[in-house]
Design a protein around this motif. Structure first.
Motif, PDB file in Angstrom:
ATOM      1  N   SER A 333       0.801  -1.226   0.000  1.00  0.00           N
ATOM      2  CA  SER A 333       0.000   0.000   0.000  1.00  0.00           C
ATOM      3  C   SER A 333       0.835   1.276   0.000  1.00  0.00           C
ATOM      4  O   SER A 333       0.280   2.369  -0.199  1.00  0.00           O
ATOM      5  N   LYS A 336       0.297   3.222  -3.167  1.00  0.00           N
ATOM      6  CA  LYS A 336      -0.997   3.823  -3.504  1.00  0.00           C
ATOM      7  C   LYS A 336      -0.879   5.310  -3.849  1.00  0.00           C
ATOM      8  O   LYS A 336      -1.688   5.832  -4.623  1.00  0.00           O
ATOM      9  N   CYS A 370     -10.333  -6.658  -0.828  1.00  0.00           N
ATOM     10  CA  CYS A 370      -9.782  -5.598   0.025  1.00  0.00           C
ATOM     11  C   CYS A 370      -9.295  -6.266   1.310  1.00  0.00           C
ATOM     12  O   CYS A 370      -9.785  -7.341   1.690  1.00  0.00           O
ATOM     13  N   TRP A 371      -8.325  -5.615   1.957  1.00  0.00           N
ATOM     14  CA  TRP A 371      -7.798  -6.234   3.180  1.00  0.00           C
ATOM     15  C   TRP A 371      -8.868  -6.306   4.275  1.00  0.00           C
ATOM     16  O   TRP A 371      -8.836  -7.188   5.132  1.00  0.00           O
ATOM     17  N   ASP A 390      -8.251  -0.909  -0.476  1.00  0.00           N
ATOM     18  CA  ASP A 390      -7.729  -1.439  -1.738  1.00  0.00           C
ATOM     19  C   ASP A 390      -8.688  -1.219  -2.906  1.00  0.00           C
ATOM     20  O   ASP A 390      -8.266  -0.920  -4.031  1.00  0.00           O
ATOM     21  N   TYR A 394      -8.233  -0.240  -6.985  1.00  0.00           N
ATOM     22  CA  TYR A 394      -8.618  -1.145  -8.073  1.00  0.00           C
ATOM     23  C   TYR A 394      -9.425  -0.378  -9.121  1.00  0.00           C
ATOM     24  O   TYR A 394      -9.241  -0.547 -10.337  1.00  0.00           O
ATOM     25  N   ILE A 454      -2.051  -1.568  -6.097  1.00  0.00           N
ATOM     26  CA  ILE A 454      -1.798  -1.583  -4.649  1.00  0.00           C
ATOM     27  C   ILE A 454      -0.401  -2.144  -4.347  1.00  0.00           C
ATOM     28  O   ILE A 454      -0.141  -2.657  -3.264  1.00  0.00           O
TER      29      ILE A 454
END
Length: 654
Positions: A333, A336, A370-371, A390, A394, A454
């Motif tokens: 991350s 990002k 996503c986490w 996340d 995307y 990501i």
């Protein structure tokens, strides 16, 4: 039968002719020799005098003093020290094995070095000295001297060799020297005759290697008289060489000592860059090693230990590798900001528009998670960075495309080999469509873009690159890392860099979101914030997977990092700059298989940042109140690892 008078007279005439011919021939030979001797003695006298002199006098090389290496404050990082060694000649010793046995009883000899000396004594000329022991104490020299009558051919000599006063702290920066090997000679295009001197030392790794020609200097010469066997009889004169250049690095030895102490027990790397000029003030890799053991030749046992050949997998933590520049990792991350800036600069995304996160995104028949399994809800740019959603990335990555994301990554210093005088620097991978066609022979897919958005998939970065990326975001300039400040007092160009040409409003939005990561209660790094108002930090957590999580595992519940073998746990990352409103330093930390960026990497980065900002141990008031008792205990735990370091050639080692 008696000869007549006529026959006698004829014989006499024949004898006279033969005598004349022989005499003439002899005279011609003598004349020729005389002429040749005259020519040699008169006409060619200078030539033969020179040849005779060359047979009697040899010219040898004198190794110059190697240049010293200093830190930014004048602390010596690589020094030259005088030391005593023991040498032996086969001619003087007579019975080599017997004399070595006596010597071993007087002073303890290293078995490996002793065996090597035996081989050299057999291989070399009988009058050539061979080193039997190096760096011995004055007490051992005294013992050898007192027992000299029983040690024929053995001599104690004063020499000079490299020493690294900061030990493991600077091993991955300064490197080490070692004797020139046949392999070295085959790999370098260097005709310097110094390299032919037995056991002459050259840089093997890092600054010592990359700045070898500057540090080496130029040879001096000496004229010595030798006998017919080639043995040196006496020295006639000498001209000392030119010492190597002194090199001053940008690294702060005190900060570096703290970085190494703070990383102890981890397999990790940390880089600290002064964003105002690009100076790398801290660049630590753990675990480390003592470079001094390489100077005189490392034992096979220790070499195997450093290469972890006796350690069972998966605990290979590579102490010889400089993870700061040689290690490459998915940035997770921390990438990002690259995706967000690419989208903002392209105009495809407005910072205030939202993307709804329900915990996953479906791209054709592939689901990207996503986490946070339950999702984050509606996310704009600030919230997506603050909470590290996340799904937001995307979505925007598919709109902007991988080529523009990759171009932004390269603009921020990713996928670039930054030229520092360190060994085996890796460029990482900033992938795009052309890269995949060339490297993989395949077309780029939308799923590749989603992964890359990501910092997963093909994206690969080093801790140094992440620090550069953060410095460029903090300043908006093309900050370039600089490790060498000056060579013999001549300063190297600054790495402050020029403007990146990015929209300042877009940069402010990214910086504001990074500030909230560390200072907003919902930020992923809030628990590891800096409490001191004047030093508030902006940052970004990152966690990168090193294994594939199957759908079956997701359905059953993803296995916690703590329950996995060490080498299957996620990497933990954190990048930051501070003070947030007037950046001075950028920090990047990677903890291999550390688990979560917020729990493993962010605390280290915060502590290192405070150490840099305060120029020493920060007050407890710089930390959140809830953390102060734990920080006080941590400072006590680290105290034995910290040393008092002063400028100059003195260092107090704890």
């Amino acid at each position: 039968m008696k000869k007549g008078p006529k026959e006698t007279e004829e014989g006499a005439r024949r004898l006279s002719r033969r005598a004349m011919l022989l005499g003439s021939a002899q005279a011609a030979i003598v004349a020729t020799l005389g002429a040749r001797m005259a020519s040699m003695q008169v006409d060619q006298a200078d030539t033969f005098r020179m040849l005779a002199e060359e047979n009697r006098i040899n010219i040898g090389l004198i190794p110059p003093a190697r240049g010293l290496v200093y830190d930014i404050n004048g602390v010596v990082l690589a020094d030259n020290e005088q030391h005593y060694s023991i040498t032996m000649t086969r001619e003087g010793a007579g019975d080599v094995d017997e004399v070595l046995a006596r010597l071993d009883r007087i002073i303890a000899l290293d078995p490996e070095r002793l065996e090597k000396a035996r081989g050299e004594l057999k291989a070399r000329s009988p009058f050539v000295p061979v080193t039997v022991a190096e760096r011995i104490s004055w007490e051992d020299v005294s013992r050898v001297t007192v027992n000299a009558p029983a040690l024929p051919g053995v001599v104690a000599e004063l020499g000079r060799s490299r020493i690294y006063p900061q030990g493991p702290d600077m091993a991955h920066v300064v490197g080490y020297v070692g004797p020139v090997s046949d392999y070295d000679l085959s790999q370098i295009d260097d005709q310097d005759p110094l390299l032919q001197i037995p056991r002459f030392q050259i840089g093997k790794t890092m600054v010592e290697n990359r700045m070898e020609r500057d540090l080496r200097g130029s040879a001096g010469t000496k004229r010595v008289e030798v006998n017919a066997a080639g043995r040196v009889m006496r020295e006639l004169d000498r001209v000392e060489g030119i010492p190597g250049a002194d090199v001053q690095l940008t690294v702060d030895a005190r900060l570096q000592n703290y970085v190494q102490a703070r990383l102890s027990g981890e397999s990790a790397a940390a880089v600290v860059i002064d964003v105002t000029n690009g100076d790398v003030v801290g660049i630590g890799s753990a675990p480390s090693y003592d470079p001094n053991v390489f100077v005189t030749g490392i034992s096979t046992k220790l070499w195997d230990e450093l290469n972890e050949r006796e350690v069972e997998a998966p605990l290979h933590r590579r102490p010889l590798a400089a993870k700061t520049v040689q290690g490459t990792y998915p940035p997770g991350s921390t990438f990002k900001m690259v995706t967000a800036l690419a989208a903002l600069e392209d105009g495809k995304v407005d910072a205030d528009e939202t993307v709804r996160c329900v915990g996953h995104t479906d791209v054709f028949d592939v689901r990207f998670h996503c986490w946070r399994r339950s999702g984050h809800g509606n996310m704009n740019l600030n919230e997506s960075l603050k909470q590290s959603c996340d799904v937001y990335y995307y979505d925007i990555a598919q709109r902007v495309g991988i080529d523009k994301i990759a171009a932004m990554g390269r603009k921020l210093g990713l996928g670039e080999r930054h030229e520092l005088p360190m060994s085996a620097i890796r460029s990482g991978i900033m992938p795009d469509k052309a890269w995949k066609r060339e490297a993989r022979g395949e077309d780029w897919r939308i799923g590749d873009t989603v992964n890359a958005s990501i910092g997963q998939g093909y994206v690969s970065t080093s801790p140094l690159q992440l620090a550069v990326m953060t410095a460029r975001i903090a300043t908006g300039r093309s900050v370039t890392p600089r490790l060498v400040r000056s060579i013999d007092g001549v300063e190297e160009p600054s790495g402050a860099g020029e403007s990146l040409g990015l929209n300042e409003n877009n940069l402010r939005r990214i910086r504001s979101a990074m500030y909230d990561v560390s200072n907003h209660s919902r930020g992923t790094a809030y628990r590891t914030r800096i409490a001191a108002q004047e030093f508030r930090m902006a940052g970004k957590t990152g966690t990168s997977q090193v294994r594939r999580i199957t759908q079956a595992e997701r359905d059953a519940g993803v296995t916690r990092n703590a329950d996995l073998p060490w080498n299957r746990r996620d990497h933990a990352l954190f990048v930051s700059f501070a003070p947030a409103d007037n950046p001075k330093y950028a920090v990047a930390v990677v903890v291999e298989h550390g688990g979560g960026g917020s729990t493993a990497a962010a605390p280290i980065a915060r502590d290192v940042m405070l150490q840099a900002l305060y120029g020493g141990t920060p007050p407890l008031s710089a930390y959140p109140s809830a953390s102060r008792s734990a920080i006080a205990a941590q400072q006590r735990r680290l105290e034995p690892l910290l040393r008092e370091i002063r400028p100059g050639r003195d260092t107090d080692e704890a």
